[in-house]
Every structure is written in structure tokens, then in C-alpha cells.
Design a protein around this motif. Structure first.
Motif, PDB file in Angstrom:
ATOM      1  N   UNK A  98       1.898   2.873   3.350  1.00 19.93           N
ATOM      2  CA  UNK A  98       2.951   1.887   3.600  1.00 19.93           C
ATOM      3  C   UNK A  98       2.364   0.511   3.880  1.00 19.93           C
ATOM      4  N   UNK A  99       1.358   0.461   4.763  1.00 16.89           N
ATOM      5  CA  UNK A  99       0.775  -0.815   5.177  1.00 16.89           C
ATOM      6  C   UNK A  99      -0.482  -1.130   4.368  1.00 16.89           C
ATOM      7  N   UNK A 100      -0.675  -2.411   4.103  1.00 13.66           N
ATOM      8  CA  UNK A 100      -1.866  -2.825   3.359  1.00 13.66           C
ATOM      9  C   UNK A 100      -3.145  -2.465   4.107  1.00 13.66           C
ATOM     10  N   UNK A 101      -3.096  -2.488   5.440  1.00 13.50           N
ATOM     11  CA  UNK A 101      -4.319  -2.208   6.196  1.00 13.50           C
ATOM     12  C   UNK A 101      -4.797  -0.777   5.986  1.00 13.50           C
ATOM     13  N   UNK A 102      -3.895   0.132   5.641  1.00  9.12           N
ATOM     14  CA  UNK A 102      -4.315   1.516   5.414  1.00  9.12           C
ATOM     15  C   UNK A 102      -5.348   1.602   4.300  1.00  9.12           C
ATOM     16  N   UNK A 103      -5.220   0.757   3.274  1.00  9.10           N
ATOM     17  CA  UNK A 103      -6.139   0.797   2.148  1.00  9.10           C
ATOM     18  C   UNK A 103      -7.498   0.201   2.484  1.00  9.10           C
ATOM     19  N   UNK A 104      -7.626  -0.406   3.680  1.00  7.05           N
ATOM     20  CA  UNK A 104      -8.914  -0.886   4.164  1.00  7.05           C
ATOM     21  C   UNK A 104      -9.614   0.136   5.046  1.00  7.05           C
ATOM     22  N   UNK A 105      -8.904   1.167   5.475  1.00  6.74           N
ATOM     23  CA  UNK A 105      -9.494   2.180   6.337  1.00  6.74           C
ATOM     24  C   UNK A 105     -10.508   2.994   5.526  1.00  6.74           C
ATOM     25  N   UNK A 110       8.684  -4.696  -2.321  1.00  6.99           N
ATOM     26  CA  UNK A 110      10.038  -4.432  -1.842  1.00  6.99           C
ATOM     27  C   UNK A 110      10.152  -4.340  -0.323  1.00  6.99           C
ATOM     28  N   UNK A 111       9.111  -4.806   0.406  1.00  5.76           N
ATOM     29  CA  UNK A 111       9.160  -4.798   1.868  1.00  5.76           C
ATOM     30  C   UNK A 111       8.600  -6.118   2.397  1.00  5.76           C
ATOM     31  N   UNK A 112       8.389  -6.158   3.706  1.00  8.05           N
ATOM     32  CA  UNK A 112       7.899  -7.365   4.352  1.00  8.05           C
ATOM     33  C   UNK A 112       6.406  -7.569   4.170  1.00  8.05           C
ATOM     34  N   UNK A 113       5.874  -8.558   4.856  1.00 13.33           N
ATOM     35  CA  UNK A 113       4.469  -8.922   4.740  1.00 13.33           C
ATOM     36  C   UNK A 113       3.572  -7.738   5.093  1.00 13.33           C
ATOM     37  N   UNK A 114       2.637  -7.447   4.205  1.00 11.51           N
ATOM     38  CA  UNK A 114       1.693  -6.368   4.465  1.00 11.51           C
ATOM     39  C   UNK A 114       2.264  -4.974   4.308  1.00 11.51           C
ATOM     40  N   UNK A 115       3.449  -4.854   3.713  1.00  4.61           N
ATOM     41  CA  UNK A 115       4.085  -3.554   3.505  1.00  4.61           C
ATOM     42  C   UNK A 115       4.504  -3.417   2.042  1.00  4.61           C
ATOM     43  N   UNK A 116       4.222  -2.243   1.458  1.00  2.03           N
ATOM     44  CA  UNK A 116       4.614  -1.998   0.061  1.00  2.03           C
ATOM     45  C   UNK A 116       4.200  -3.161  -0.849  1.00  2.03           C
ATOM     46  N   UNK A 117       3.019  -3.692  -0.627  1.00  2.00           N
ATOM     47  CA  UNK A 117       2.586  -4.837  -1.433  1.00  2.00           C
ATOM     48  C   UNK A 117       1.880  -4.320  -2.689  1.00  2.00           C
ATOM     49  N   UNK A 118       2.681  -3.784  -3.590  1.00  4.26           N
ATOM     50  CA  UNK A 118       2.147  -3.176  -4.802  1.00  4.26           C
ATOM     51  C   UNK A 118       1.322  -4.145  -5.652  1.00  4.26           C
ATOM     52  N   UNK A 119       1.795  -5.382  -5.886  1.00  3.50           N
ATOM     53  CA  UNK A 119       0.996  -6.294  -6.725  1.00  3.50           C
ATOM     54  C   UNK A 119      -0.362  -6.634  -6.112  1.00  3.50           C
ATOM     55  N   UNK A 120      -0.405  -6.864  -4.785  1.00  5.28           N
ATOM     56  CA  UNK A 120      -1.676  -7.194  -4.144  1.00  5.28           C
ATOM     57  C   UNK A 120      -2.636  -6.006  -4.209  1.00  5.28           C
ATOM     58  N   UNK A 121      -2.093  -4.815  -3.984  1.00  4.22           N
ATOM     59  CA  UNK A 121      -2.914  -3.602  -4.106  1.00  4.22           C
ATOM     60  C   UNK A 121      -3.465  -3.466  -5.517  1.00  4.22           C
TER      61      UNK A 121
END
Length: 223
Positions: A182-189, A6-17
Motif C-alpha cells: 500500500x505504502x511506497x515505503x514498503x518497497x524500500x524495506x 488512486x490514493x494520497x501521497x505515498x500510497x498506491x503510487x503505481x506510476x512512481x513504483x
């Protein structure tokens, strides 16, 4: 548990997560992972030890009944970022997870977060955490009554510490909440991963170091 992006690229990307973390958790020893969109099937509530929600939150009487029964039998719940949206019944959702978001009342900010942790609580999820810097999104002015002793980590917004990580317990059931995500990069930290993996393990009543081997696999740490 994911939902439509429900957001832009790299944000709230629930399916990719969901795809990445289902593979990550399945790589753990003696772990069975099931995924679903929108809401778990009835049989999942009957057999799961822990559930992780990363989607836009939604709440009604049917969901409340299923979650209450899951917690009563000792199930664990983790809610990430916008999964705390309580649309439908914000106060009712907050009673289960500690604090919930009313999208018309909360405040939010994207950018650097300087997190401070509740070292006095000596909670196993935040063991050895004192400070952490992330670039993500904070929420505050949430609905609910969360005891200070359940707050695990804060960031300062409008000159006040706002809880961004917390845990609650309902009888035998446990809940862990992370507002960052919020950001996909957070899950890489790696340090965020430590907190999240510890939180999931804690809700399932497993040792919090249960998933230590999963902190780095698949994480884009080169950036």
C-alpha cells in the motif's frame, strides 16, 4: 504493469513504483524490462518470462484468455496489493491467482503488521523467514479457495490468521501474490524487497537468489 494513482501521497503510487522498479530490474544481469499502463500488449504476452502487476485490478473474459494462455506456456505472474481487485469477475480472477478482492465485501486495516511465515512449506520464496514487521495495509475476507499449503505468510486480523503472501501454480505457470504494498515505503524495506524479488524470480523459474544484488540499490533505508 501500472495504472493511474488512486490514493494520497505515498500510497498506491503505481506510476512512481513502475519508474523506480523498471530501472531497478533493468540493472540486473541479462534482464530486459518493458513497461505498460493498464494492460500488456499482445506481443508482451508472447515474449515475456514474467509480469508484475501493481495497479487497481480489473478482470474480464479477454484478460482471462490472455492470462490463461500466458500461464499455459509457462509464464510467471506477480500481483501486488490492490492488483488483486477482481472487479468485473471476482470469482474468475480468484481461480487464476488464488484469492481475489471484492471491494464491497473485503475488510482492510492500515497500520503495523506482524507477519508469520509458513516454515513448514519450505518454499524457496520465504526461505529463512519466520517473522517480519511492516507498516502497511492488510486485506481479508477475500474470494477464492486457496489451499493452506499455498499460504506463505499471515497476519492476524479479527483474531484469525489471514494470508497476505501466497503462491499458486497452474500447469507450467506460476503466480506470486503480496497483499503488502500500500505504502511506497514498503518497497524500500530490504526484507520486503527480498520477498518480492524472490517471488518474481520464482515465477520466472529462475533461482530465487537471482536478484540479490538488487535488494538495496535505490532503497531509502535511512528512515
Amino acid at each position: 504493469m501500472a495504472g493511474p494513482k488512486d490514493h494520497g501521497k505515498g500510497e498506491h503510487d503505481y506510476p512512481a513504483w513502475q519508474k523506480a522498479w523498471a530501472e531497478l530490474l533493468a540493472a540486473g544481469d541479462k534482464i530486459e524490462v518493458a513497461t505498460a499502463m493498464d494492460w500488456p500488449a499482445k506481443e508482451e504476452f508472447q515474449k515475456a518470462d514474467a509480469m508484475v502487476f501493481f495497479q487497481r485490478g480489473d478482470w474480464d473474459a479477454k484478460r482471462a484468455a490472455e492470462i490463461d494462455a500466458f500461464l499455459e506456456r509457462g509464464g510467471g505472474l506477480t500481483y501486488l496489493h490492490w492488483a488483486v481487485d477482481g472487479r468485473g469477475d471476482v470469482p474468475g480472477f480468484a481461480k487464476r491467482i488464488g484469492l481475489a478482492a471484492d471491494s464491497g465485501k473485503i475488510k482492510f486495516r492500515h497500520g503495523p503488521l506482524d507477519l508469520t511465515f509458513n516454515t513448514d512449506a519450505k518454499h524457496p520464496i520465504t526461505r529463512n523467514f519466520d517473522k517480519l514487521k511492516l507498516v502497511d495495509e492488510s486485506y481479508w475476507l477475500l474470494t477464492g479457495d486457496l489451499p493452506k499449503t499455498r499460504e506463505l505468510g499471515w497476519a492476524t486480523e479479527e483474531k484469525e490468521p489471514r494470508p497476505l503472501f501466497w503462491s499458486v501454480e497452474h500447469g507450467r505457470g506460476r503466480v506470486f501474490v503480496s497483499i503488502p504494498g500500500h505504502y511506497s515505503w514498503t518497497f524500500d524495506d530490504p526484507l520486503f524487497r527480498v520477498l518480492l524479488l524472490r517471488g518474481i524470480a520464482w515465477t520466472a523459474k529462475e533461482p530465487v537468489d537471482r536478484f540479490n544484488d538488487l535488494v538495496l540499490p535505490g532503497a531509502d533505508v535511512a528512515k
